[in-house]
Design a protein around this motif. Structure first.
Motif, PDB file in Angstrom:
ATOM      1  N   UNK A  28      13.393  50.719  42.390  1.00 53.97           N
ATOM      2  CA  UNK A  28      13.728  50.477  43.790  1.00 53.97           C
ATOM      3  C   UNK A  28      15.189  50.839  44.004  1.00 53.97           C
ATOM      4  N   UNK A  29      15.603  50.943  45.229  1.00 52.83           N
ATOM      5  CA  UNK A  29      16.995  51.226  45.549  1.00 52.83           C
ATOM      6  C   UNK A  29      17.718  49.909  45.796  1.00 52.83           C
ATOM      7  N   UNK A  30      18.892  49.754  45.182  1.00 55.73           N
ATOM      8  CA  UNK A  30      19.691  48.559  45.389  1.00 55.73           C
ATOM      9  C   UNK A  30      21.165  48.934  45.357  1.00 55.73           C
ATOM     10  N   UNK A  31      22.017  48.024  45.826  1.00 55.69           N
ATOM     11  CA  UNK A  31      23.436  48.288  45.993  1.00 55.69           C
ATOM     12  C   UNK A  31      24.253  47.198  45.324  1.00 55.69           C
ATOM     13  N   UNK A  32      25.456  47.566  44.895  1.00 52.65           N
ATOM     14  CA  UNK A  32      26.384  46.573  44.335  1.00 52.65           C
ATOM     15  C   UNK A  32      27.803  47.052  44.589  1.00 52.65           C
ATOM     16  N   UNK A  33      28.723  46.123  44.581  1.00 55.56           N
ATOM     17  CA  UNK A  33      30.136  46.453  44.733  1.00 55.56           C
ATOM     18  C   UNK A  33      30.630  47.086  43.437  1.00 55.56           C
ATOM     19  N   UNK A  34      31.508  48.066  43.567  1.00 55.05           N
ATOM     20  CA  UNK A  34      32.066  48.716  42.386  1.00 55.05           C
ATOM     21  C   UNK A  34      32.716  47.644  41.517  1.00 55.05           C
ATOM     22  N   UNK A  35      32.443  47.630  40.208  1.00 57.47           N
ATOM     23  CA  UNK A  35      32.948  46.568  39.321  1.00 57.47           C
ATOM     24  C   UNK A  35      34.475  46.409  39.334  1.00 57.47           C
ATOM     25  N   UNK A  36      35.191  47.466  39.567  1.00 52.86           N
ATOM     26  CA  UNK A  36      36.659  47.380  39.597  1.00 52.86           C
ATOM     27  C   UNK A  36      37.142  46.518  40.761  1.00 52.86           C
ATOM     28  N   UNK A  37      36.384  46.433  41.833  1.00 50.67           N
ATOM     29  CA  UNK A  37      36.800  45.700  43.027  1.00 50.67           C
ATOM     30  C   UNK A  37      36.456  44.221  43.014  1.00 50.67           C
ATOM     31  N   UNK A  38      35.570  43.803  42.150  1.00 48.56           N
ATOM     32  CA  UNK A  38      35.064  42.428  42.180  1.00 48.56           C
ATOM     33  C   UNK A  38      36.190  41.404  42.063  1.00 48.56           C
ATOM     34  N   UNK A  39      37.073  41.527  41.108  1.00 47.78           N
ATOM     35  CA  UNK A  39      38.148  40.539  40.925  1.00 47.78           C
ATOM     36  C   UNK A  39      39.086  40.505  42.123  1.00 47.78           C
ATOM     37  N   UNK A  40      39.410  41.651  42.671  1.00 51.31           N
ATOM     38  CA  UNK A  40      40.273  41.708  43.854  1.00 51.31           C
ATOM     39  C   UNK A  40      39.628  40.997  45.032  1.00 51.31           C
ATOM     40  N   UNK A  41      38.358  41.229  45.251  1.00 51.60           N
ATOM     41  CA  UNK A  41      37.655  40.571  46.349  1.00 51.60           C
ATOM     42  C   UNK A  41      37.543  39.067  46.132  1.00 51.60           C
ATOM     43  N   UNK A  42      37.398  38.633  44.891  1.00 57.84           N
ATOM     44  CA  UNK A  42      37.380  37.190  44.596  1.00 57.84           C
ATOM     45  C   UNK A  42      38.734  36.562  44.912  1.00 57.84           C
ATOM     46  N   UNK A  43      39.813  37.215  44.492  1.00 58.62           N
ATOM     47  CA  UNK A  43      41.159  36.674  44.765  1.00 58.62           C
ATOM     48  C   UNK A  43      41.410  36.557  46.258  1.00 58.62           C
ATOM     49  N   UNK A  44      40.872  37.470  47.023  1.00 59.16           N
ATOM     50  CA  UNK A  44      41.073  37.452  48.484  1.00 59.16           C
ATOM     51  C   UNK A  44      40.082  36.518  49.182  1.00 59.16           C
ATOM     52  N   UNK A  45      39.166  35.915  48.438  1.00 59.42           N
ATOM     53  CA  UNK A  45      38.209  34.983  49.008  1.00 59.42           C
ATOM     54  C   UNK A  45      37.096  35.655  49.799  1.00 59.42           C
ATOM     55  N   UNK A  46      36.859  36.929  49.566  1.00 55.75           N
ATOM     56  CA  UNK A  46      35.825  37.644  50.294  1.00 55.75           C
ATOM     57  C   UNK A  46      34.455  37.541  49.634  1.00 55.75           C
ATOM     58  N   UNK A  47      34.429  37.211  48.344  1.00 52.12           N
ATOM     59  CA  UNK A  47      33.178  36.936  47.621  1.00 52.12           C
ATOM     60  C   UNK A  47      33.416  35.752  46.707  1.00 52.12           C
ATOM     61  N   UNK A  48      32.335  35.155  46.225  1.00 50.69           N
ATOM     62  CA  UNK A  48      32.447  33.988  45.329  1.00 50.69           C
ATOM     63  C   UNK A  48      32.448  34.434  43.895  1.00 50.69           C
TER      64      UNK A  48
END
Length: 54
Positions: free
Chosen positions: A34-54
């Motif tokens: 199936x087709x699925x999507x995910x955030x680029x792994x390099x961005x995950x920590x940055x987005x967590x620090x900014x409170x945009x994801x858990x």
């Protein structure tokens, strides 16, 4: 981005904002059974620090 991160899917993949993120490689598209999507792994920590994801 949080919906994509948490659910690996997007409600409207034709939305211009989502397409910009996809074309900029902030969000990656995967295709196997199936087709699925995910955030680029390099961005995950940055987005967590900014409170945009858990």
């Amino acid at each position: 981005m949080a919906t994509t991160y948490n659910n690996f899917e997007r409600e409207d993949v034709k939305q211009s904002e989502f397409l910009e993120l996809l074309h900029g490689l902030y969000i990656l598209e995967y295709r196997n059974d199936e087709t699925w999507y995910d955030i680029h792994p390099i961005l995950v920590e940055t987005l967590r620090r900014r409170g945009l994801i858990n």
